[in-house]
Enzyme design. Structure first.
Site, PDB file in Angstrom:
ATOM      1  N   ASP A 190       0.825  -1.201   0.000  1.00  0.00           N
ATOM      2  CA  ASP A 190       0.000   0.000   0.000  1.00  0.00           C
ATOM      3  C   ASP A 190       0.862   1.255   0.000  1.00  0.00           C
ATOM      4  O   ASP A 190       0.503   2.270  -0.611  1.00  0.00           O
ATOM      5  CB  ASP A 190      -0.912  -0.017   1.238  1.00  0.00           C
ATOM      6  CG  ASP A 190      -2.130   0.876   1.072  1.00  0.00           C
ATOM      7  OD1 ASP A 190      -2.517   1.144  -0.079  1.00  0.00           O
ATOM      8  OD2 ASP A 190      -2.698   1.295   2.099  1.00  0.00           O
ATOM      9  N   CYS A 225     -10.077   4.591  -6.324  1.00  0.00           N
ATOM     10  CA  CYS A 225      -9.324   3.909  -5.272  1.00  0.00           C
ATOM     11  C   CYS A 225      -9.688   4.466  -3.907  1.00  0.00           C
ATOM     12  O   CYS A 225      -9.928   3.723  -2.946  1.00  0.00           O
ATOM     13  CB  CYS A 225      -7.826   4.049  -5.509  1.00  0.00           C
ATOM     14  SG  CYS A 225      -6.826   3.317  -4.195  1.00  0.00           S
ATOM     15  N   TYR A 238      -9.737   4.706   8.099  1.00  0.00           N
ATOM     16  CA  TYR A 238     -10.299   4.855   6.754  1.00  0.00           C
ATOM     17  C   TYR A 238     -11.786   5.192   6.775  1.00  0.00           C
ATOM     18  O   TYR A 238     -12.396   5.405   5.725  1.00  0.00           O
ATOM     19  CB  TYR A 238     -10.065   3.579   5.938  1.00  0.00           C
ATOM     20  CG  TYR A 238      -8.685   3.547   5.312  1.00  0.00           C
ATOM     21  CD1 TYR A 238      -8.368   4.381   4.249  1.00  0.00           C
ATOM     22  CD2 TYR A 238      -7.699   2.689   5.788  1.00  0.00           C
ATOM     23  CE1 TYR A 238      -7.110   4.371   3.670  1.00  0.00           C
ATOM     24  CE2 TYR A 238      -6.443   2.667   5.216  1.00  0.00           C
ATOM     25  CZ  TYR A 238      -6.151   3.509   4.152  1.00  0.00           C
ATOM     26  OH  TYR A 238      -4.897   3.485   3.594  1.00  0.00           O
ATOM     27  N   GLU A 291      -7.463  -2.062  -8.904  1.00  0.00           N
ATOM     28  CA  GLU A 291      -7.510  -2.067  -7.444  1.00  0.00           C
ATOM     29  C   GLU A 291      -8.026  -3.414  -6.914  1.00  0.00           C
ATOM     30  O   GLU A 291      -7.535  -3.933  -5.905  1.00  0.00           O
ATOM     31  CB  GLU A 291      -8.416  -0.924  -6.961  1.00  0.00           C
ATOM     32  CG  GLU A 291      -8.378  -0.685  -5.475  1.00  0.00           C
ATOM     33  CD  GLU A 291      -7.072  -0.060  -5.006  1.00  0.00           C
ATOM     34  OE1 GLU A 291      -6.900   0.065  -3.783  1.00  0.00           O
ATOM     35  OE2 GLU A 291      -6.239   0.302  -5.849  1.00  0.00           O
TER      36      GLU A 291
END
Length: 557
Positions: free
Chosen positions: A51, A157, A188, A230
């Site tokens: 990532d 994304c 997130y 992704e």
């Protein structure tokens, strides 16, 4: 010039169009294990290292986009996004240290990571795939176009990260801090990260406002391509532990078999087949002449057919509600399969009487077999249904058997709907119309009219199966007639369930669990040395809103 269309924000429109593909990321072994809290630490650290490569590429792409933007406000907004991205990368180290670990100092990007980063940086550099962006990019306007393309490649994304972690967070108990990855998930789902997502999507709109319709199509293609890359990125994360998805990979390669059953009406299709047959009958019916004579004496006129179909439909709806009232108990919430069977015996009588009225009415008389087949060939199946069965039947590594069990009055309609490509291999079990020289007599050759007959067909098929290996029966349905088969299958999946199915199931103690949360719970229960078990008559059915969920669960991406 094109600009934004009446659907509003570009990113919202693209996300809605391609959202089903996000399911393939959500259902990856990585995220199912992450959501369960038992993802192995080594796997998670490897993911973070990949990532970091990805987010560094985003920061670099933002820098290139900032250089291309011609409006100072847009430049400042892109610069803030780049700074936030750098801060996000820095936060990884503190999160990992809180667990007592350290990020690998050197980690080579794997192939899916490289593919996405190369795609992203090529787009930000004024290239799309092997081709340069149409036209020169020397002028401020042309450079702005590249900035818009870059945001089109980044936005999906960010939205995907936000969507997946919110789906997972919804399954967690807010007061339970024992979940090892809770801090990561919360980061997130934070207002700060959502602000970054919204700002990137707003920028995409601002930078695209003066683009032509052709240039907006380029952005849509970039958005879609980024979604696919992704999904590949998440699917590629190596998992060494036992997992519950995808289901097909858990079968024994030689002797294991998946036997998949599904209903047709409202499971594979968006409309009931009886409505389609009614439309064919009315459209092809003879017209009444000015003198009252009919051009074809063996059939009702289209006007009479409309009246007859309307009356049959109204009577069915009224008696359906009466039947539901009579078979639905008002006490008891324990799973009661025997009681449900008794209730559906009564429902079976109702269905048979309704079919008898259709035959006696003559509304199916005179239908042309070829016309029915043409209608079936043009029938639009639910999004993802055809793709799932095509991929399933083409996969030589999966030993599978597929059966469609349907109340449909006309098997020709179903066979025609599945006539293309490899879908001829589907086994169709339904009623049939009786024909004389390809013209329907109006009679129905009755094979499966009721829940009990559908259940008997289901059981008969399973009896013929080789039981030497690891076998699983999966049933996908959407209506009351599927309820018993759904419960007896090892895995019962309810597609966009009707209110009546939920109502009846609830009254007899059936539990309806969203498939993803059910998989997360299964993963929690999976411990070293044990195996994932699926067993019928548990009283649990799994609900989905799309064929993409079924595809991701059984086959993966």
């Amino acid at each position: 010039m094109g600009g934004l269309d009446v659907d509003g924000r570009l990113a919202t429109r693209f996300w809605t169009k391609f959202k089903n593909e996000s399911v393939f990321a959500l259902y990856t072994p990585f995220f199912v294990c992450l959501a369960s809290g038992n993802l192995e630490t080594a796997t998670f650290l490897h993911f973070i290292s990949q990532d970091v490569h990805l987010l560094n590429a985003f920061a670099q792409a933002y820098e290139l986009a900032e250089d291309c933007a011609d409006d100072e406000e847009d430049k400042n907004a892109i610069r803030k996004l780049r700074i936030r991205m750098k801060d996000k990368i820095k936060s990884f180290d503190s999160i990992v240290r809180d667990w007592g670990f350290e990020l690998p100092t050197e980690c080579t990007a794997n192939n899916p990571t490289v593919k996405y980063t190369d795609f992203l940086l090529a787009t930000a550099s004024g290239k799309i795939g092997e081709e340069k962006v149409p036209g020169k990019i020397a002028t401020p306007f042309e450079k702005t176009k590249v900035a818009a393309y870059t945001l089109g490649a980044i936005a999906p994304c960010l939205r995907l990260f936000s969507f997946i972690h919110k789906e997972i967070q919804a399954l967690l108990d807010p007061s339970d801090n024992s979940h090892i990855y809770k801090k990561w998930i919360d980061s997130y789902c934070s207002e700060n990260f959502e602000a970054s997502v919204m700002q990137a999507e707003d920028l995409l709109d601002a930078l695209s406002v003066s683009l032509t319709s052709e240039e907006l199509e380029v952005i849509e293609k970039l958005y879609h391509q980024a979604m696919g890359l992704e999904v590949d990125f998440f699917s590629s994360q190596p998992i060494a532990q036992q997992i519950v998805v995808p289901l097909s990979q858990l079968q024994e390669p030689v002797s294991g078999q998946l036997t998949i059953f599904c209903d047709f009406d409202l499971t594979c299709t968006a409309f009931d087949s009886s409505a389609i047959l009614a439309e064919i009958a009315i459209v092809t019916a003879p017209k009444v002449g000015p003198d009252g004579s009919q051009t074809h004496l063996t059939r009702m006129s289209s006007a009479d057919l409309k009246i007859k179909w309307s009356a049959l439909s109204a009577q069915y709806t009224e008696e359906f509600e009466q039947c539901m009232e009579s078979i639905t108990p008002h006490t008891g919430r324990e799973f009661n399969y025997e009681g449900l069977c008794e209730a559906l015996e009564q429902f079976s009588d109702f269905e048979k009487k309704a079919n008898l009225r259709v035959v006696q009415s003559g509304v199916l008389k005179g239908l042309n077999q070829e016309g029915i087949k043409r209608a079936g060939q043009s029938l639009i199946l639910q999004d993802g249904c055809r793709e799932f069965f095509t991929k399933l039947l083409k996969n030589e590594n999966i030993k599978t058997d597929v059966h469609v069990l349907s109340y449909c009055w006309c098997g020709d309609l179903i066979r025609s709907a599945f006539s293309s490509g490899d879908l001829n291999a589907l086994n169709i079990y339904s009623n049939e119309l009786s024909y004389e020289e390809s013209i329907s007599t109006g009679e129905i050759v009755k094979k499966v009219e009721s829940p009990m007959e559908k259940l008997q067909a289901f059981r008969n098929i399973l009896r013929k199966r080789n039981n030497d290996g690891q076998n699983l029966a999966i049933y996908v349905g959407a209506s009351i007639g599927d309820l018993l088969c759904l419960l007896e299958a090892d895995v019962g999946i309810v597609m966009c369930s009707s209110p009546s199915l939920r109502r009846l199931g609830d009254q007899f103690g059936v539990s309806f669990v969203p498939l993803f949360s059910g998989l997360v719970e299964k993963q929690k229960q999976l411990v070293e040395g044990s195996s994932s078990t699926w067993k019928g008559l548990s009283g649990i059915l799994y609900t989905v809103s799309s064929w993409a969920e079924i595809h991701a669960f059984i086959l993966g991406s």
